[in-house]
Design an enzyme around this catalytic site. Structure first.
Site, short mmCIF file in Angstrom:
data_model
loop_
_atom_site.label_atom_id
_atom_site.label_comp_id
_atom_site.label_asym_id
_atom_site.label_seq_id
_atom_site.Cartn_x
_atom_site.Cartn_y
_atom_site.Cartn_z
N TYR A 1 36.52 34.59 34.41
CA TYR A 1 37.55 35.29 35.16
C TYR A 1 38.31 36.25 34.25
O TYR A 1 38.52 37.42 34.57
CB TYR A 1 38.51 34.30 35.80
N LYS B 1 38.52 40.45 34.35
CA LYS B 1 39.76 41.22 34.44
C LYS B 1 39.94 42.14 33.23
O LYS B 1 40.56 43.20 33.34
CB LYS B 1 40.96 40.27 34.59
#
Length: 256
Positions: A152, A156
């Protein structure tokens, strides 16, 4: 500034709050989300509060590039202009890297990274026509690789790097790009989930807090917008070189 705003992940959380804010302030919003019931319900709500033509429900999966392109064309017809794209759709899986399934890792990459690229490509000619704006949603976890959020966090970081590059590249087309990076936000995406960093930092932001920063980013001139004072403090302590100087160096080296 007002016009058409296409918002992905609009059915709940940050996307829903953003759609409500922009519609209330005179924008026409395209509500893109795989939750068909959610976007149709929100469109009805906004029609009642802000005007019948203020919101368009666009049920779709952002990983389906053809569906995204078709929805953008439908929403922006007949003028063919898009004043604002908000790349908000995202997924989250938490846990030690090796304990997560390959399918979970792939979904993080597909939704949080690949879909952002495909949406930007599909929206480009519409944004170019309007000399519009892009606001991409990154995360506080993009400041440094975060344990239990590894893929994750990397996805990002991808969004942050993409935003930095396109804000330089797309200036020649009259398009500005901003990147909004919130700390933990009380949304359905993190409901019932826990991690050591989440427990220590706390979930102190509401979707409306982030929507307010997205509004400022859509109308402002900065590239990076950090949400939450704790995150801003950490950034100040860990980033001794000003972002404006970094940008100027990269722009000069790249010939832009």
């Amino acid at each position: 500034m007002s016009g058409n705003a296409f918002i992905t992940g609009a059915a709940s959380g940050i996307g829903r709050a953003t759609a409500r804010l922009f519609a209330a302030r005179g924008w026409r919003v395209g509500l893109a989300d795989r939750d068909a019931e959610g976007v149709h319900g929100l469109a009805r709500e906004l029609a009642a509060s802000a005007g019948g033509d203020r919101a368009v429900a666009l049920p779709l999966d952002v990983t389906d590039g053809a569906a995204v392109s078709a929805a953008l064309q439908e929403f922006c017809a007949p003028a063919g202009r898009l004043e604002l794209l908000v790349n908000n759709a995202g997924v989250l899986h938490i846990g030690p890297f090796e304990t997560m399934t390959l399918a979970q890792h792939r979904q993080l990459i597909d939704v949080n990274a690949r879909a952002v690229v495909e949406t930007l490509l599909a929206a480009f000619p519409l944004l170019q026509c309007a000399r519009g704006r892009v606001v991409n949603l990154s995360s506080a976890s993009a400041a440094y690789g975060t344990p239990d959020f590894a893929t994750y966090s990397a996805s990002k970081m991808f969004v942050r790097g993409l935003s930095e590059a396109l804000d330089i590249e797309w200036r020649r087309h009259g398009i500005r790009v901003a990147c909004v990076a919130p700390a933990f936000v009380a949304t359905p995406m993190i409901a019932g989930r826990h991690s050591r960093s989440m427990d220590r930092l706390g979930v102190r932001l509401e979707p409306e807090d982030v929507a307010a920063v997205i509004w400022r980013a859509a109308h402002g001139r900065r590239l990076a917008w950090h949400v939450g004072w704790r995150y801003r403090l950490l950034r100040l302590l860990s980033e001794p070189v000003p972002a404006t100087l970094k940008r100027a160096i990269v722009r000069r080296v790249a010939g832009y």
